[in-house]
Every structure is written in structure tokens, then in C-alpha cells.
Design a protein around this motif. Structure first.
Motif, mmCIF file in Angstrom:
data_model
loop_
_atom_site.group_PDB
_atom_site.id
_atom_site.type_symbol
_atom_site.label_atom_id
_atom_site.label_comp_id
_atom_site.label_asym_id
_atom_site.label_seq_id
_atom_site.Cartn_x
_atom_site.Cartn_y
_atom_site.Cartn_z
ATOM 1 N N ASP A 149 0.808 -1.217 0.000
ATOM 2 C CA ASP A 149 0.000 0.000 0.000
ATOM 3 C C ASP A 149 0.839 1.263 0.000
ATOM 4 O OD1 ASP A 149 -2.214 -1.638 0.022
ATOM 5 O OD2 ASP A 149 -2.378 -1.636 2.195
ATOM 6 N N ARG A 150 1.863 1.262 -0.840
ATOM 7 C CA ARG A 150 2.689 2.447 -1.044
ATOM 8 C C ARG A 150 2.712 2.768 -2.534
ATOM 9 N NH1 ARG A 150 1.906 2.424 3.515
ATOM 10 N NH2 ARG A 150 3.344 2.637 5.276
ATOM 11 N N SER A 151 2.842 4.046 -2.853
ATOM 12 C CA SER A 151 2.830 4.442 -4.263
ATOM 13 C C SER A 151 4.000 3.839 -5.022
ATOM 14 C CB SER A 151 2.885 5.969 -4.362
ATOM 15 O OG SER A 151 4.059 6.463 -3.744
ATOM 16 N N TYR A 152 5.071 3.512 -4.319
ATOM 17 C CA TYR A 152 6.237 2.928 -4.970
ATOM 18 C C TYR A 152 6.253 1.402 -4.885
ATOM 19 C CZ TYR A 152 7.554 3.443 -0.044
ATOM 20 O OH TYR A 152 7.551 3.430 1.325
ATOM 21 N N GLY A 153 5.180 0.817 -4.346
ATOM 22 C CA GLY A 153 5.135 -0.628 -4.167
ATOM 23 C C GLY A 153 3.920 -1.259 -4.822
ATOM 24 N N LEU A 154 3.100 -1.910 -4.002
ATOM 25 C CA LEU A 154 1.960 -2.661 -4.512
ATOM 26 C C LEU A 154 0.769 -2.428 -3.589
ATOM 27 C CD1 LEU A 154 1.615 -4.723 -6.888
ATOM 28 C CD2 LEU A 154 1.849 -6.532 -5.181
ATOM 29 N N PHE A 155 -0.314 -1.898 -4.148
ATOM 30 C CA PHE A 155 -1.509 -1.637 -3.347
ATOM 31 C C PHE A 155 -2.304 -2.924 -3.144
ATOM 32 C CE2 PHE A 155 -0.622 2.757 -4.453
ATOM 33 C CZ PHE A 155 -0.958 3.415 -3.266
ATOM 34 N N TRP A 156 -3.098 -2.923 -2.094
ATOM 35 C CA TRP A 156 -3.832 -4.129 -1.693
ATOM 36 C C TRP A 156 -4.816 -4.587 -2.755
ATOM 37 C CZ3 TRP A 156 -9.156 -4.171 -1.353
ATOM 38 C CH2 TRP A 156 -9.798 -2.928 -1.324
ATOM 39 N N TYR A 157 -5.313 -3.684 -3.583
ATOM 40 C CA TYR A 157 -6.323 -4.050 -4.571
ATOM 41 C C TYR A 157 -5.725 -4.483 -5.902
ATOM 42 C CZ TYR A 157 -5.503 0.943 -5.458
ATOM 43 O OH TYR A 157 -4.919 2.164 -5.663
ATOM 44 N N ASP A 158 -4.413 -4.491 -6.017
ATOM 45 C CA ASP A 158 -3.794 -5.066 -7.206
ATOM 46 C C ASP A 158 -4.147 -6.544 -7.284
ATOM 47 O OD1 ASP A 158 -1.371 -6.489 -8.622
ATOM 48 O OD2 ASP A 158 -1.229 -4.383 -9.202
ATOM 49 N N ASP A 159 -4.398 -7.040 -8.483
ATOM 50 C CA ASP A 159 -4.811 -8.439 -8.643
ATOM 51 C C ASP A 159 -3.838 -9.398 -7.969
ATOM 52 O OD1 ASP A 159 -7.040 -7.724 -10.074
ATOM 53 O OD2 ASP A 159 -6.108 -7.989 -12.032
ATOM 54 N N ALA A 160 -2.540 -9.121 -8.101
ATOM 55 C CA ALA A 160 -1.534 -10.021 -7.527
ATOM 56 C C ALA A 160 -1.665 -10.107 -6.014
ATOM 57 C CB ALA A 160 -0.132 -9.538 -7.898
ATOM 58 N N ALA A 161 -2.013 -8.984 -5.358
ATOM 59 C CA ALA A 161 -2.138 -8.976 -3.899
ATOM 60 C C ALA A 161 -3.510 -9.454 -3.442
ATOM 61 C CB ALA A 161 -1.867 -7.570 -3.364
ATOM 62 N N LEU A 162 -4.562 -8.979 -4.099
ATOM 63 C CA LEU A 162 -5.911 -9.296 -3.647
ATOM 64 C C LEU A 162 -6.252 -10.767 -3.855
ATOM 65 C CD1 LEU A 162 -8.517 -8.122 -2.466
ATOM 66 C CD2 LEU A 162 -9.256 -7.592 -4.793
ATOM 67 N N SER A 163 -5.820 -11.334 -4.968
ATOM 68 C CA SER A 163 -6.154 -12.723 -5.275
ATOM 69 C C SER A 163 -4.985 -13.685 -5.092
ATOM 70 C CB SER A 163 -6.659 -12.840 -6.722
ATOM 71 O OG SER A 163 -7.813 -12.050 -6.919
ATOM 72 N N GLY A 164 -3.792 -13.147 -4.870
ATOM 73 C CA GLY A 164 -2.614 -14.002 -4.753
ATOM 74 C C GLY A 164 -2.073 -14.108 -3.350
ATOM 75 N N SER A 165 -2.851 -13.705 -2.359
ATOM 76 C CA SER A 165 -2.403 -13.790 -0.971
ATOM 77 C C SER A 165 -3.586 -14.139 -0.080
ATOM 78 C CB SER A 165 -1.780 -12.462 -0.517
ATOM 79 O OG SER A 165 -2.753 -11.432 -0.507
ATOM 80 N N GLY A 166 -3.289 -14.463 1.173
ATOM 81 C CA GLY A 166 -4.335 -14.705 2.151
ATOM 82 C C GLY A 166 -4.973 -16.079 2.062
ATOM 83 N N PRO A 167 -5.995 -16.309 2.899
ATOM 84 C CA PRO A 167 -6.660 -17.622 2.939
ATOM 85 C C PRO A 167 -7.351 -17.985 1.640
ATOM 86 C CG PRO A 167 -7.891 -15.989 4.217
ATOM 87 C CD PRO A 167 -6.582 -15.361 3.870
ATOM 88 N N ARG A 168 -7.643 -17.009 0.818
ATOM 89 C CA ARG A 168 -8.275 -17.282 -0.471
ATOM 90 C C ARG A 168 -7.441 -18.243 -1.309
ATOM 91 N NH1 ARG A 168 -8.010 -16.358 -5.757
ATOM 92 N NH2 ARG A 168 -9.874 -15.660 -6.891
ATOM 93 N N VAL A 169 -6.111 -18.109 -1.240
ATOM 94 C CA VAL A 169 -5.224 -18.959 -2.040
ATOM 95 C C VAL A 169 -5.408 -20.426 -1.660
ATOM 96 C CG1 VAL A 169 -2.816 -19.451 -2.604
ATOM 97 C CG2 VAL A 169 -3.564 -17.086 -2.314
ATOM 98 N N VAL A 170 -5.544 -20.702 -0.362
ATOM 99 C CA VAL A 170 -5.719 -22.082 0.112
ATOM 100 C C VAL A 170 -7.064 -22.632 -0.341
ATOM 101 C CG1 VAL A 170 -5.814 -23.573 2.134
ATOM 102 C CG2 VAL A 170 -4.224 -21.629 2.084
#
Length: 318
Positions: A149-170
Motif C-alpha cells: 500500500d505504497r505508491s512505490y510498491g503494490l496496493f492491496w487491490y492489485d490483482d496479484a495482492a488481492l487474489s494471490g495472498s491470504g486464505p483465499r489462495v488455500v
């Protein structure tokens, strides 16, 4: 049961080994890349970057200042593709291979019940899938944290973060395994089951991505501000792209009716048309977990239903 478990392991140790190798490679790349990311952050180059703006620029040049999050996005893409990969290459052959070759008859003739034949294979695959997907999601979260969640990084709503992390992956990985197992049992041909599993898991993955962008399952929040002052910065919110104006009666109109930034022109236009406030729709950062648990419930529920259907069909088709 020990004998059937041993046989299941012998038959399915290759996909388990491939999964373990992929995990080790991902962990090694994550460790190397994250170390470089931390070195860049500790260098002071990003110290002037606030958390709110969408873009951070180099002092004096105005050029965008970004961390190298490309490899992190690739890991997120791998995690998103897990249900397809596991379903096609592990779920479909799990029972389908024995049925296609007829070896299940020899196994059942040696005193192994249908329940043992299924349970030994599916339980081993499910445990391995849970461990593999959980660890990959954990590696992504650990790697992502410094750049989250930084302008120079990756925001939480990016597809890679929203769908590629957390319990959803399991939950997604277990859904892929359950879908492939059921289709392998139904078709009796591994290649056909693999093709059908690819279609089913791929379509489900794309459908869930569509629900994210349309906010179908997790509705956005509506934020209201007066036209006389600038609206609060968007910050970490995920905008739907819907902006507008509100009348005294509560009617929402398009923002283009008064297409001016905050100031005298906007106030005059709003007064002339009877608008009393502005609004926009967005999902706050806290909705990351709402998306996560909604997807987990949907995919986990599908995995349970497909597994139950497989158990019921075993009585008729084996």
C-alpha cells in the motif's frame, strides 16, 4: 490403511515433489528480492515519499520512483493460477488414472474398500495442497509487507495482492483439487478430465476476478464531501471510478454536470443546479479482508460440495 496410504504416496509423490520444488524456488527468489527491496528503502531514496499519493517521484527530476515488484507480481500470478494447475495436474489424475487403466479393480480386490481407496488419495493430496498453497501465500505476504500500500510498491487491490495472498489462495487450491478429482471420476479419461478441469477452474477464477472489479460480492462505500472544500485524498481506497453530485432530494447525478475542481466555479455550478454535495464510491483498505473471506467462503464451499459429490458418486461408478 497404511498400505493404501503408502500406495497413494508412491503414485502421487511426483506432483508433491514438483510443488515442493516450486515452493523452494519461490522462497529463494523472495528472500533475495526482498533483501534488495529493504536495501532500497533503507537507502533514504524513498524517505520523502508520503503514503497517500498514488505516485512518488525522484527529487529534482520528476521521474516516477518505484520499487522492483515485478517478481512479486509473478508470485501472485502463480498463486492465482494454483487452482488450475493443481486441478489439472493433480486432481484430474488422482482417481482418473486408476479408473482409466483399470488398476482400481486390482486394488479393491485386495481388501481395500472404496472409502479407503478414495480417502488415502484425496486426504494426502488435500493436506499437501493446503500446506503448499498456505506456504506460498505466506511467502507472498512476507515479501509484500515492506511494499504494501505504497505508491512505490503494490496496493492491496492489485490483482496479484488481492487474489494471490491470504486464505483465499488455500481455498482456491482445494477447490481446484476437488474439481479435478470429481471430473476425473466422471470422465474415466485423464486427458478429457484435465481439459474439463482447465475450463472449470479457469472460468471460476476469471469469474471471481470479475466480481472483484464490479464489486458484486463486496459493495463499495459511498463517500460524501461538500463542494466548497477539496475532498479528502483517496489514499489507499480502491475507487470504482464512479463520481457524482447529490441534490437536496438525495438524487445522484453524473460529475460531468459540474466538471470543475474545488473552487468558485464548482460552487457556482452546484448552486445553479441545486447540488448540495459531491460523492464518490470506493473500497477502503479494510475491505481487503472482506474480499478475502468472501472468496474463501465461496471457493471453500464449492470444494466441500464437489468433494461430497465425489463421495456419493463413488458408490455408483467404481
Amino acid at each position: 490403511m497404511k498400505g493404501s496410504l503408502w500406495l497413494a504416496w508412491r503414485q502421487h509423490r511426483v506432483p508433491a515433489g514438483i510443488g515442493a520444488a516450486a515452493l523452494l524456488v519461490a522462497a529463494a527468489i523472495a528472500s533475495y528480492s526482498r533483501s534488495g527491496m529493504l536495501d532500497a528503502l533503507h537507502s533514504g531514496l524513498f524517505d520523502h515519499c508520503p503514503t497517500g499519493p498514488l505516485y512518488c517521484t525522484r527529487s529534482g527530476t520528476g521521474l516516477p520512483l518505484l520499487l522492483d515488484v515485478g517478481p512479486l507480481r509473478y508470485l501472485g500470478a502463480l498463486n492465482i493460477a494454483l487452482p488450475v494447475l493443481i486441478g489439472v495436474f493433480w486432481g484430474a489424475p488422482l482417481l482418473g488414472r486408476d479408473r482409466e487403466l483399470g488398476t482400481h479393480r486390482m486394488i479393491l480386490a485386495q481388501g481395500v474398500s472404496r472409502g479407503q481407496w478414495f480417502t488415502s488419495r484425496f486426504a494426502l493430496a488435500a493436506v499437501t495442497t493446503t500446506a503448499l498453497s498456505g506456504l506460498l501465500a505466506g511467502v507472498f505476504a512476507w515479501w509484500w509487507r515492506p511494499a504494501a500500500d505504497r505508491s512505490y510498491g503494490l496496493f492491496w487491490y492489485d490483482d496479484a495482492a488481492l487474489s494471490g495472498s491470504g486464505p483465499r489462495v488455500v481455498a482456491a487450491a482445494l477447490f481446484g483439487l476437488a474439481a479435478g478429482t470429481l471430473l476425473g471420476l466422471l470422465t474415466r479419461r485423464v486427458l478429457a478430465a484435465m481439459g474439463l478441469t482447465l475450463l472449470a477452474t479457469g472460468a471460476t477464477t476469471l469469474l471471481l476476478e470479475w466480481t472483484h472489479h464490479t464489486r458484486l460480492l463486496v459493495p463499495p462505500h459511498t463517500y460524501v464531501s461538500a463542494g466548497s472544500v477539496p475532498k479528502a485524498p483517496m489514499g489507499e481506497k480502491w475507487s470504482t471510478g464512479t463520481y457524482g453530485l447529490i441534490t437536496a432530494s438525495g438524487r445522484h447525478d453524473d460529475v460531468l454536470n459540474c466538471p470543475y475542481p474545488s473552487g468558485a466555479q464548482l460552487r457556482e455550478c452546484m448552486a445553479a443546479h441545486g447540488y448540495v454535495a459531491r460523492f464518490y464510491e470506493a473500497s477502503p483498505a479494510g475491505d481487503y479482508w472482506a474480499f478475502q473471506w468472501t472468496d474463501t467462503a465461496v471457493l471453500g464451499g464449492l470444494a466441500v460440495l464437489l468433494t461430497a459429490a465425489t463421495v456419493l458418486l463413488l458408490r455408483r461408478r467404481v
